[in-house]
Design an enzyme around this catalytic site. Structure first.
Site, mmCIF file in Angstrom:
data_model
loop_
_atom_site.group_PDB
_atom_site.id
_atom_site.type_symbol
_atom_site.label_atom_id
_atom_site.label_comp_id
_atom_site.label_asym_id
_atom_site.label_seq_id
_atom_site.Cartn_x
_atom_site.Cartn_y
_atom_site.Cartn_z
ATOM 1 N N HIS A 193 0.703 -1.290 -0.221
ATOM 2 C CA HIS A 193 0.062 0.469 -0.253
ATOM 3 C C HIS A 193 0.964 1.281 0.159
ATOM 4 C CE1 HIS A 193 -3.483 -2.501 1.631
ATOM 5 N NE2 HIS A 193 -3.767 -2.436 1.260
ATOM 6 N N ASP A 263 -4.705 -5.694 -7.949
ATOM 7 C CA ASP A 263 -4.823 -5.199 -6.996
ATOM 8 C C ASP A 263 -5.222 -3.550 -7.569
ATOM 9 O OD1 ASP A 263 -5.730 -4.481 -4.423
ATOM 10 O OD2 ASP A 263 -3.695 -5.334 -3.174
#
Length: 367
Positions: A193, A263
């Site tokens: 992330h 993702d």
């Protein structure tokens, strides 16, 4: 051919705005991912899902709803599901303290995993949600903070059987599944992330351990989400942007035939390819050309945000331009794989679900 709709986007709040509806009507948009900010209570969530389906029946309504701390809806009757590690720990009890003997823990854990999958899927579907990005197939090496107790266990055999049991429960509820994060995110410490994790192990080592569940579950997995992790012994690009990983290894070597999601393209691990910063459109085109059927762009339509979803609009416009210029071409097979994830049976309504014997029995088995 049917228009390929590869974009999964988000919306700002508890109901659809006029601009949300315009975006969801676009033929390149194939679904929506919900977050905790889209939740107030069951009645509101159900109404939001009805609004989405009124725009287009074929839109796939998705959520990250795994159990543990990754569970978007936790109040107003939703069952608090355990982190998947709890099922692995149950397996390792192996009948300790009881009379059942060795292996009893494994059998109890697989049964509990099926119960978790059924409750997870049935509760979401009762509110109109089609699909959850679960289960996590990463191995628990004890290094990754972002994976942590989301993983079932360290042993790929345990992970595979517990995941298969959970997927059986999802199937009972009428929901498809998504194994993540291929080929494995559990070995690296960095969080994709916020960083670009690098796993320097050999392909043989990864296939023998992390990626093993994907081969063993290739008849059961509905979809897969690759990791924003670079494995330099295989490719210089993260797995989700690598044709080697997605086409040669996942589809070719491991025999997977379902849908592939990228993702979130807003994550740091998706914003640097071949040493160069890339736009959301460039990242989406790279992922789709590498073998993804769908790409996610999350947390762009935040409430009270100055950007107001501008990145989503730029991605829609950018992918439209890429299609016109020929740098990306829609894939009929990709669209078929997307549509295959939509539920095929009617959902049980919430009040009826609460007194359904199978549901009540499953609740009693959840640790």
């Amino acid at each position: 051919m049917t228009q390929h709709a590869p974009l999964i986007i988000d919306v700002a709040g508890l109901s659809l705005s006029k601009i949300d509806r315009q975006r969801l009507k676009h033929p390149l948009v194939g679904g929506i991912i919900l977050f905790a900010r889209n939740w107030q209570d069951r009645a509101q969530l159900t109404q939001l899902c009805l609004q989405i389906k009124k725009v287009r029946r074929d839109l796939l309504i998705c959520v990250d709803h795994e159990g543990g701390h990754v569970q978007r809806f936790k109040t107003d009757g939703f069952t608090h599901l355990p982190p998947m590690r709890a099922l692995g720990e149950m397996w390792l009890q192996d009948g300790k303290g009881g009379k059942a003997g060795e292996g009893a823990g494994a059998m109890q854990a697989t049964n509990a995993a099926s119960a978790c999958g059924y409750v997870l899927g049935a509760e979401l579907r009762a509110c109109g949600v089609d699909f959850s990005f679960t289960p996590v197939l990463d191995l628990d090496f004890g290094e990754s903070g972002v994976i942590g107790d989301r993983a079932f266990a360290r042993d790929p055999r345990m992970v595979s059987l517990l995941a298969k049991s959970l997927m059986h429960g999802l199937l009972q509820s009428g929901m498809a599944n998504c194994g993540k994060h291929f080929p494995g995110h559990g070995f690296v410490k960095a969080d994709s992330h916020t960083a670009i994790p690098v796993d320097k192990r050999s392909l043989k080592a990864i296939l023998n351990e992390d990626a093993a569940p994907y081969g063993w579950l290739n008849t059961t997995l509905s979809s897969v989400m690759p990791a924003h992790v670079i494995y330099p012994k295989v490719d210089t690009r993260p797995a989700g942007f690598s044709a080697k990983w997605l086409n040669d290894i996942l589809r070719g070597q491991l025999g997977f035939g379902g849908a592939i999601f990228s993702d979130d393209l807003s994550m740091a691990g998706a914003r640097l390819l071949d040493g160069q910063q890339v736009s959301y459109t460039q990242a989406a085109v790279a992922a789709l050309n590498a073998g993804c059927d769908m790409v996610l762009l999350c947390n762009q339509c935040l409430p009270n945000s100055e950007l107001g979803g501008r990145a989503v609009d730029e991605l829609i416009e950018g992918l439209t331009e890429a299609q016109l210029k020929g740098s990306w071409q829609p894939q009929e097979a990709g669209e078929e794989r997307r549509r295959a994830l939509l539920p095929r049976t009617p959902a049980t309504e919430w009040d009826a679900l609460m007194v359904q014997p199978d549901y009540m029995h499953a609740l009693s088995l959840i640790p």
